[in-house]
Motif scaffolding. Structure first.
Motif, PDB file in Angstrom:
ATOM      1  N   CYS A  37      28.060  19.085  22.349  1.00 35.28           N
ATOM      2  CA  CYS A  37      28.022  18.767  20.805  1.00 35.28           C
ATOM      3  C   CYS A  37      28.358  17.434  20.733  1.00 35.28           C
ATOM      4  O   CYS A  37      28.387  16.614  21.529  1.00 35.28           O
ATOM      5  CB  CYS A  37      29.132  19.675  20.201  1.00 35.28           C
ATOM      6  N   SER A 181      25.511  19.780  16.184  1.00 36.86           N
ATOM      7  CA  SER A 181      26.642  20.393  15.635  1.00 36.86           C
ATOM      8  C   SER A 181      27.742  19.235  16.021  1.00 36.86           C
ATOM      9  O   SER A 181      28.041  19.039  17.101  1.00 36.86           O
ATOM     10  CB  SER A 181      27.040  21.665  16.378  1.00 36.86           C
ATOM     11  N   SER A 200      27.812  21.043  10.416  1.00 36.74           N
ATOM     12  CA  SER A 200      27.974  22.637  10.802  1.00 36.74           C
ATOM     13  C   SER A 200      26.891  23.455  11.185  1.00 36.74           C
ATOM     14  O   SER A 200      26.850  23.958  11.873  1.00 36.74           O
ATOM     15  CB  SER A 200      29.045  23.179   9.559  1.00 36.74           C
ATOM     16  N   GLY A 201      25.809  23.004  10.394  1.00 38.95           N
ATOM     17  CA  GLY A 201      24.485  23.773  10.837  1.00 38.95           C
ATOM     18  C   GLY A 201      23.387  23.118   9.988  1.00 38.95           C
ATOM     19  O   GLY A 201      23.681  22.350   8.967  1.00 38.95           O
ATOM     20  N   ALA A 255      23.090  23.512  16.300  1.00 35.55           N
ATOM     21  CA  ALA A 255      23.750  23.641  15.000  1.00 35.55           C
ATOM     22  C   ALA A 255      22.986  25.029  14.388  1.00 35.55           C
ATOM     23  O   ALA A 255      21.782  25.262  14.234  1.00 35.55           O
ATOM     24  CB  ALA A 255      23.032  22.388  14.208  1.00 35.55           C
TER      25      ALA A 255
END
Length: 260
Positions: A37, A181, A200-201, A255
């Motif tokens: 990440c 992410s 977050s996405g 993500a």
């Protein structure tokens, strides 16, 4: 394509030389068992990322802290500095999900703080401060690693916070992809970079026209930082955590596709 910088059709600037990373040293790649990440320093020994990054994507099980390494300013195999993670904390209201999707209630709590094994000096990388939610239309930028650009930091500067959802969720017209992410969403205040949110996405990952989502940070970060101080002598993760896997490969923790 200029040798010093590559820019794709989506306005994503890839930092091709170490000199282009000046000021961004506090952003790094968070390497996990089976993926990665993006994270950012918010204190000399604390990294901010997304809560779903520290949970197994397939099962939702927690990932062992000792399997994580934060590589600040990572560039083509070299880091300005790297530290192992001692422990991590996420909000009590965060409920991990299995299967790769995350709902709006989870997005609002999708924040993690990682305690590093030792502090990073300001001569190596300066931490960033977090910021309150600004008005809609505020210019922002996302700085991240991602699939296809795992070894170089990239920045999308030309995006905005387009809307606010209930529960402190923000929407950005920024393009994110797998590995983005936990990436910091920055705004500039009085000439200084501040972290507004973390990725977050998003929808339509890596494509134009998608939307990225992230939570509001100040209150959540303050509570998590207080927990780290209280639990300084106690690890937060059990020894039985599962490996993080990414669809059977090592391309990065994705993500997620989200629906606020």
């Amino acid at each position: 394509m200029p040798a010093a910088r590559a820019q794709d059709m989506r306005g994503l600037d890839t930092m091709q030389t170490p000199g282009e990373m000046l000021g961004w040293e506090g952003v790094g790649r968070l390497d996990l068992p089976g993926g990665f990440c993006t994270g950012a320093l918010i204190a000399p020994d604390i990294v901010l990322t997304a809560a779903h990054c520290v949970h197994d994507r397939a099962t939702g099980a927690p990932v062992e802290a000792r399997g994580m390494i934060f590589r600040a300013g990572f560039h083509r195999g070299q880091s300005i500095v790297q530290r192992r993670v001692l422990r991590w904390v996420v909000p009590g209201g965060y409920v991990p999900t299995a299967g790769g999707q995350i709902g709006s209630s989870a997005i609002a709590q999708d924040v993690a703080l990682l305690k590093l094994e030792s502090a990073v000096s300001s001569a190596q990388a300066d931490p960033f401060r977090v910021h309150e939610i600004p008005p809609e239309g505020t210019d922002v930028s996302v700085v991240s690693y991602g699939r296809g650009r795992e070894d170089v930091l990239s920045r999308e500067a030309g995006c905005t916070m387009v809307r606010r959802y209930r529960g402190g969720i923000m929407g950005f017209d920024c393009n994110v992809t797998f590995g983005s992410s936990g990436a910091p969403v920055f705004l500039r205040e009085n000439g200084r970079l501040r972290i507004l949110s973390v990725v977050s996405g998003g929808t339509d990952l890596g494509r134009s026209g998608g939307e990225a989502f992230g939570p509001s940070l100040p209150d959540t970060v303050a509570r998590l930082a207080a927990r780290l101080r209280r639990d300084d002598a106690r690890p937060s993760v059990s020894a039985g955590a599962r490996r993080v896997t990414v669809g059977g490969n090592r391309e990065g923790i994705g993500a997620r596709f989200v629906r606020p």
